[in-house]
Design an enzyme around this catalytic site. Structure first.
Site, short mmCIF file in Angstrom:
data_model
loop_
_atom_site.label_atom_id
_atom_site.label_comp_id
_atom_site.label_asym_id
_atom_site.label_seq_id
_atom_site.Cartn_x
_atom_site.Cartn_y
_atom_site.Cartn_z
N ALA A 69 0.88 -1.29 0.03
CA ALA A 69 0.09 0.06 0.14
C ALA A 69 0.76 1.20 0.28
O ALA A 69 2.30 1.09 0.25
CB ALA A 69 -0.94 0.11 1.26
N GLY A 114 -0.36 -5.12 0.06
CA GLY A 114 -1.24 -5.21 -0.94
C GLY A 114 -0.93 -5.72 -2.20
O GLY A 114 -1.86 -6.46 -2.73
N GLU A 117 -1.65 -9.57 -1.67
CA GLU A 117 -3.24 -9.52 -1.62
C GLU A 117 -3.63 -9.77 -3.41
O GLU A 117 -4.54 -10.20 -3.59
CB GLU A 117 -3.90 -8.66 -0.83
CG GLU A 117 -3.39 -8.85 0.63
CD GLU A 117 -3.89 -7.84 1.45
OE1 GLU A 117 -4.50 -8.06 2.59
OE2 GLU A 117 -3.59 -6.45 1.42
N GLU A 137 2.29 -6.34 6.95
CA GLU A 137 1.74 -5.58 7.73
C GLU A 137 1.82 -5.73 9.11
O GLU A 137 1.53 -4.28 9.92
CB GLU A 137 -0.04 -5.54 7.39
CG GLU A 137 -0.42 -5.31 5.92
CD GLU A 137 -0.17 -6.51 5.22
OE1 GLU A 137 -0.70 -6.46 3.96
OE2 GLU A 137 0.27 -7.28 5.54
#
Length: 265
Positions: A69, A114, A117, A137
């Protein structure tokens, strides 16, 4: 020659020979800002709706897939702001999972947070020999919020997912292949070509049967066995309304297996 079916500032959808490539291009590390998330959603929805696209490659370029992210953007968000943003954040990645066609992540370099993901949202993952994946994270004091806790645990099992998420460590290519996190490991400069070749194998296939197979597996995994079997039964029966079912069975009877020329109808 590729056609551009969608062009955002940082994400585009290129279509060539039936394969769509969702290409992230936000150097140097392809951070998934709010804008990038929404452009991924738009590209995924376009790929799903474009009949010329039979299968999809998600690709971050030759050096990196996506390193996570946009932390600078996220750092400034309050609790209330993230409550609002977390829904579209998660659904932007889910938009890739909801493409009703075969999908593969072509991973070079890092796929972290991310980025991991996003790769997990695809049906398959092809990575380079030096690539690393992870959900770091926890090192920021949070947890994965775009599907990592759910898709990773379903893919590699809860204990291994907890190991990766609790520690925030990076997973190298050898381990990723061994635990089933990825499907193929190739030299870094062959990642995109290998992913594209895999998706080309689905071009000209029975589009509705492929869609039904993906839906039966994905929806069945979220259900108990009896419900999953009922989903399978209904989708199986529904394919008898398609022309490709008639083509496939007629070809099998007359010529043997593997010789049908499907129409995608």
């Amino acid at each position: 020659m590729s056609d551009i079916a969608y062009a955002g500032e940082f994400v585009r959808l290129e279509v060539q020979d039936g394969v769509g490539t969702i290409r992230l291009d936000r150097p140097p590390m392809n951070p998934l800002s709010v804008q990038v998330q929404e452009e991924i959603r738009a590209a995924a929805q376009t790929a799903g709706a474009t009949s010329e696209v039979a299968a999809v490659v998600v690709y971050g370029g030759e050096k990196v897939f996506a390193a996570g992210a946009d932390i600078k953007e996220m750092q400034a968000m309050s609790y209330v702001e993230m409550v609002e943003r977390s829904v579209p954040l998660q659904s932007s990645i889910t938009a890739v999972a909801q493409i009703r066609k075969p999908t593969v992540a072509a991973v070079t370099g890092y796929a972290l947070g991310g980025g991991c993901e996003l790769a997990l949202a695809c049906d398959f993952r092809v990575i380079g020999e030096s690539s690393k994946l992870g959900q770091p994270e926890i090192l920021l004091g949070v947890i994965p919020g775009a599907g990592g806790t759910q898709r990773l645990s379903r893919l590699v099992g809860p204990a291994k997912a907890k190991d990766i998420i609790y520690s925030g460590r990076f997973v190298n290519a050898e381990e990723a292949l061994r635990i089933g996190l990825v499907d193929k490991v190739v030299p870094a400069d062959e990642v995109y070509a290998a992913a594209r070749a895999w998706m080309l194998s689905f071009v000209g296939g029975p589009a509705y049967a492929l869609r039904a197979a993906k839906e039966a597996i994905d929806r069945g995994l979220e259900s108990d066995l009896d419900t999953g079997l009922e989903i399978e039964r209904m989708l199986f029966a529904s394919l008898f309304a398609t022309k490709d079912r008639e083509i496939g069975m007629t070809s099998f009877v007359q010529q043997g297996p593997g010789k049908a020329n499907f129409e995608g109808a």
